[in-house]
Design a protein around this motif. Structure first.
Motif, PDB file in Angstrom:
ATOM      1  N   TYR A  46      29.425  43.152 -34.298  1.00  0.00           N
ATOM      2  CA  TYR A  46      28.156  43.551 -34.561  1.00  0.00           C
ATOM      3  C   TYR A  46      27.647  42.637 -36.145  1.00  0.00           C
ATOM      4  O   TYR A  46      27.444  42.489 -36.817  1.00  0.00           O
ATOM      5  CB  TYR A  46      26.960  45.747 -34.545  1.00  0.00           C
ATOM      6  CG  TYR A  46      25.662  45.286 -34.854  1.00  0.00           C
ATOM      7  CD1 TYR A  46      24.603  44.530 -34.038  1.00  0.00           C
ATOM      8  CD2 TYR A  46      26.010  45.575 -36.212  1.00  0.00           C
ATOM      9  CE1 TYR A  46      23.532  44.317 -34.692  1.00  0.00           C
ATOM     10  CE2 TYR A  46      24.251  45.655 -37.267  1.00  0.00           C
ATOM     11  CZ  TYR A  46      23.729  45.396 -35.619  1.00  0.00           C
ATOM     12  OH  TYR A  46      22.038  44.958 -36.456  1.00  0.00           O
ATOM     13  N   THR A  50      26.007  39.608 -36.735  1.00  0.00           N
ATOM     14  CA  THR A  50      25.313  39.583 -37.478  1.00  0.00           C
ATOM     15  C   THR A  50      24.705  38.194 -38.897  1.00  0.00           C
ATOM     16  O   THR A  50      23.590  37.580 -39.665  1.00  0.00           O
ATOM     17  CB  THR A  50      24.684  40.615 -38.180  1.00  0.00           C
ATOM     18  OG1 THR A  50      25.686  41.425 -38.892  1.00  0.00           O
ATOM     19  CG2 THR A  50      23.880  41.535 -37.414  1.00  0.00           C
ATOM     20  N   GLU A  53      23.557  34.605 -37.277  1.00  0.00           N
ATOM     21  CA  GLU A  53      22.610  34.759 -36.388  1.00  0.00           C
ATOM     22  C   GLU A  53      21.613  33.908 -36.495  1.00  0.00           C
ATOM     23  O   GLU A  53      21.115  34.028 -35.228  1.00  0.00           O
ATOM     24  CB  GLU A  53      22.121  36.051 -37.087  1.00  0.00           C
ATOM     25  CG  GLU A  53      19.983  36.822 -36.226  1.00  0.00           C
ATOM     26  CD  GLU A  53      19.373  37.461 -36.927  1.00  0.00           C
ATOM     27  OE1 GLU A  53      18.425  37.522 -36.507  1.00  0.00           O
ATOM     28  OE2 GLU A  53      19.739  38.407 -37.797  1.00  0.00           O
ATOM     29  N   ASP A  54      21.200  32.677 -37.123  1.00  0.00           N
ATOM     30  CA  ASP A  54      20.771  31.024 -37.486  1.00  0.00           C
ATOM     31  C   ASP A  54      21.581  29.986 -35.760  1.00  0.00           C
ATOM     32  O   ASP A  54      20.764  29.823 -35.196  1.00  0.00           O
ATOM     33  CB  ASP A  54      20.964  30.791 -38.592  1.00  0.00           C
ATOM     34  CG  ASP A  54      20.028  31.470 -39.246  1.00  0.00           C
ATOM     35  OD1 ASP A  54      19.528  32.505 -39.134  1.00  0.00           O
ATOM     36  OD2 ASP A  54      20.300  31.557 -40.516  1.00  0.00           O
ATOM     37  N   THR A  57      20.460  32.185 -31.842  1.00  0.00           N
ATOM     38  CA  THR A  57      18.846  31.378 -32.121  1.00  0.00           C
ATOM     39  C   THR A  57      19.431  30.364 -31.519  1.00  0.00           C
ATOM     40  O   THR A  57      18.870  30.315 -30.846  1.00  0.00           O
ATOM     41  CB  THR A  57      18.476  32.053 -33.708  1.00  0.00           C
ATOM     42  OG1 THR A  57      18.269  33.287 -33.563  1.00  0.00           O
ATOM     43  CG2 THR A  57      17.134  31.752 -33.210  1.00  0.00           C
ATOM     44  N   TYR A  60      21.104  30.054 -28.587  1.00  0.00           N
ATOM     45  CA  TYR A  60      20.406  30.828 -27.435  1.00  0.00           C
ATOM     46  C   TYR A  60      20.767  30.790 -25.845  1.00  0.00           C
ATOM     47  O   TYR A  60      21.078  31.036 -25.264  1.00  0.00           O
ATOM     48  CB  TYR A  60      19.097  31.338 -28.101  1.00  0.00           C
ATOM     49  CG  TYR A  60      19.107  32.706 -26.962  1.00  0.00           C
ATOM     50  CD1 TYR A  60      19.316  33.876 -26.563  1.00  0.00           C
ATOM     51  CD2 TYR A  60      17.715  31.896 -25.564  1.00  0.00           C
ATOM     52  CE1 TYR A  60      18.865  34.587 -26.477  1.00  0.00           C
ATOM     53  CE2 TYR A  60      17.519  33.394 -25.389  1.00  0.00           C
ATOM     54  CZ  TYR A  60      17.852  34.765 -24.657  1.00  0.00           C
ATOM     55  OH  TYR A  60      17.365  35.686 -23.827  1.00  0.00           O
TER      56      TYR A  60
END
Length: 145
Positions: A46, A50, A53-54, A57, A60
Protein backbone atom coordinates in the motif's frame (compact mmCIF):
# COMPACT_ATOMS: atom_id res chain seq x y z
CA UNK A 1 -15.38 5.77 14.11
CA UNK A 2 -15.95 3.04 11.54
CA UNK A 3 -12.26 2.12 11.51
CA UNK A 4 -12.23 1.75 15.30
CA UNK A 5 -15.34 -0.44 15.21
CA UNK A 6 -13.86 -2.56 12.40
CA UNK A 7 -10.57 -2.93 14.29
CA UNK A 8 -12.33 -4.11 17.45
CA UNK A 9 -14.51 -6.62 15.55
CA UNK A 10 -11.64 -7.94 13.46
CA UNK A 11 -9.34 -8.24 16.49
CA UNK A 12 -12.02 -10.16 18.39
CA UNK A 13 -12.42 -12.52 15.44
CA UNK A 14 -8.66 -12.95 15.04
CA UNK A 15 -8.13 -13.77 18.72
CA UNK A 16 -10.94 -16.33 18.66
CA UNK A 17 -9.62 -17.98 15.52
CA UNK A 18 -6.13 -18.22 16.96
CA UNK A 19 -6.81 -19.22 20.54
CA UNK A 20 -10.37 -20.57 20.85
CA UNK A 21 -10.54 -22.72 17.74
CA UNK A 22 -11.50 -26.26 18.72
CA UNK A 23 -12.24 -27.49 15.20
CA UNK A 24 -8.80 -27.32 13.63
CA UNK A 25 -5.39 -28.05 15.05
CA UNK A 26 -3.50 -25.07 13.71
CA UNK A 27 -0.10 -24.22 15.07
CA UNK A 28 -0.89 -20.93 16.81
CA UNK A 29 2.63 -19.53 16.58
CA UNK A 30 2.98 -20.31 12.87
CA UNK A 31 -0.46 -18.97 12.08
CA UNK A 32 0.26 -15.78 14.03
CA UNK A 33 3.50 -15.33 12.08
CA UNK A 34 1.75 -15.70 8.72
CA UNK A 35 -0.98 -13.27 9.71
CA UNK A 36 1.50 -10.63 10.89
CA UNK A 37 3.69 -11.14 7.81
CA UNK A 38 0.64 -10.76 5.54
CA UNK A 39 -0.41 -7.53 7.26
CA UNK A 40 3.11 -6.10 6.91
CA UNK A 41 3.30 -7.16 3.26
CA UNK A 42 -0.06 -5.52 2.50
CA UNK A 43 0.98 -2.34 4.34
CA UNK A 44 4.27 -2.28 2.41
CA UNK A 45 2.48 -2.71 -0.92
CA UNK A 46 0.00 0.00 0.00
CA UNK A 47 2.78 2.45 0.86
CA UNK A 48 4.57 1.73 -2.43
CA UNK A 49 1.43 1.94 -4.56
CA UNK A 50 0.32 5.26 -3.08
CA UNK A 51 3.55 6.80 -4.41
CA UNK A 52 2.62 5.59 -7.91
CA UNK A 53 -0.98 6.81 -7.79
CA UNK A 54 -0.71 9.07 -10.85
CA UNK A 55 0.77 6.28 -12.96
CA UNK A 56 -1.88 3.82 -11.79
CA UNK A 57 -4.68 6.29 -12.47
CA UNK A 58 -3.47 6.94 -16.03
CA UNK A 59 -3.10 3.22 -16.79
CA UNK A 60 -6.24 2.12 -14.92
CA UNK A 61 -8.01 0.44 -17.85
CA UNK A 62 -5.02 -1.54 -19.09
CA UNK A 63 -4.11 -2.64 -15.54
CA UNK A 64 -7.72 -3.70 -14.92
CA UNK A 65 -7.88 -5.73 -18.14
CA UNK A 66 -4.56 -7.43 -17.37
CA UNK A 67 -5.69 -8.22 -13.82
CA UNK A 68 -9.02 -9.62 -15.00
CA UNK A 69 -7.26 -11.84 -17.56
CA UNK A 70 -4.88 -13.17 -14.90
CA UNK A 71 -7.78 -13.82 -12.51
CA UNK A 72 -9.71 -15.61 -15.25
CA UNK A 73 -6.78 -17.94 -15.91
CA UNK A 74 -6.30 -18.53 -12.17
CA UNK A 75 -9.99 -19.30 -11.63
CA UNK A 76 -10.14 -21.74 -14.54
CA UNK A 77 -6.92 -23.43 -13.37
CA UNK A 78 -8.19 -23.88 -9.82
CA UNK A 79 -11.56 -25.01 -11.14
CA UNK A 80 -9.89 -27.75 -13.14
CA UNK A 81 -7.78 -28.72 -10.15
CA UNK A 82 -10.91 -29.03 -7.97
CA UNK A 83 -12.80 -31.27 -10.40
CA UNK A 84 -14.82 -34.03 -8.76
CA UNK A 85 -17.38 -36.68 -9.68
CA UNK A 86 -20.84 -35.56 -8.52
CA UNK A 87 -22.79 -37.99 -6.38
CA UNK A 88 -26.38 -38.40 -5.14
CA UNK A 89 -28.51 -35.26 -5.65
CA UNK A 90 -25.78 -33.26 -7.36
CA UNK A 91 -25.20 -36.15 -9.76
CA UNK A 92 -28.90 -36.23 -10.69
CA UNK A 93 -28.97 -32.49 -11.29
CA UNK A 94 -25.68 -32.42 -13.22
CA UNK A 95 -26.15 -35.57 -15.31
CA UNK A 96 -29.83 -34.79 -15.85
CA UNK A 97 -28.94 -31.39 -17.30
CA UNK A 98 -26.31 -32.96 -19.55
CA UNK A 99 -28.74 -35.62 -20.74
CA UNK A 100 -31.38 -32.96 -21.36
CA UNK A 101 -28.96 -30.98 -23.53
CA UNK A 102 -27.71 -34.00 -25.45
CA UNK A 103 -30.96 -35.93 -25.98
CA UNK A 104 -33.70 -33.37 -25.38
CA UNK A 105 -35.05 -35.25 -22.37
CA UNK A 106 -33.87 -36.45 -18.98
CA UNK A 107 -35.76 -39.75 -19.03
CA UNK A 108 -33.17 -41.59 -16.93
CA UNK A 109 -33.91 -39.23 -14.06
CA UNK A 110 -37.73 -39.06 -14.19
CA UNK A 111 -38.05 -41.26 -11.11
CA UNK A 112 -35.62 -39.10 -9.17
CA UNK A 113 -37.41 -35.87 -10.07
CA UNK A 114 -40.76 -37.45 -9.28
CA UNK A 115 -39.57 -37.88 -5.69
CA UNK A 116 -37.48 -34.70 -5.50
CA UNK A 117 -39.10 -32.04 -7.72
CA UNK A 118 -37.36 -29.29 -5.74
CA UNK A 119 -34.20 -29.98 -7.77
CA UNK A 120 -35.85 -29.28 -11.13
CA UNK A 121 -34.96 -25.61 -10.82
CA UNK A 122 -31.27 -26.35 -10.35
CA UNK A 123 -31.29 -28.74 -13.31
CA UNK A 124 -33.06 -26.15 -15.49
CA UNK A 125 -30.50 -23.55 -14.44
CA UNK A 126 -27.63 -25.85 -15.47
CA UNK A 127 -29.48 -26.83 -18.65
CA UNK A 128 -29.60 -23.17 -19.69
CA UNK A 129 -25.82 -22.72 -19.40
CA UNK A 130 -25.03 -26.15 -20.83
CA UNK A 131 -27.23 -25.38 -23.86
CA UNK A 132 -25.34 -22.18 -24.52
CA UNK A 133 -22.02 -24.02 -24.15
CA UNK A 134 -23.15 -26.77 -26.52
CA UNK A 135 -23.97 -24.16 -29.16
CA UNK A 136 -20.30 -23.17 -29.07
CA UNK A 137 -19.14 -26.79 -29.22
CA UNK A 138 -18.20 -27.33 -25.57
CA UNK A 139 -18.50 -30.92 -24.42
CA UNK A 140 -16.75 -30.57 -21.05
CA UNK A 141 -19.75 -29.37 -19.07
CA UNK A 142 -17.88 -29.41 -15.79
CA UNK A 143 -15.73 -26.59 -17.14
CA UNK A 144 -18.89 -24.58 -17.84
CA UNK A 145 -20.05 -24.80 -14.24
Amino acid sequence: MFCAFFTVCFSYLLVNVLFNNAEYNYKKLGLSFYIIASVYLLAFLYSRLTKKEDFLTRRYKSILIAFLCMMFVAQISFGLFLRFKPDFDIEAVYQGAIEWVQTGTFANYYDYYYHFPNNLGAMTFLHFFFSIASLFGFEDYFLVV
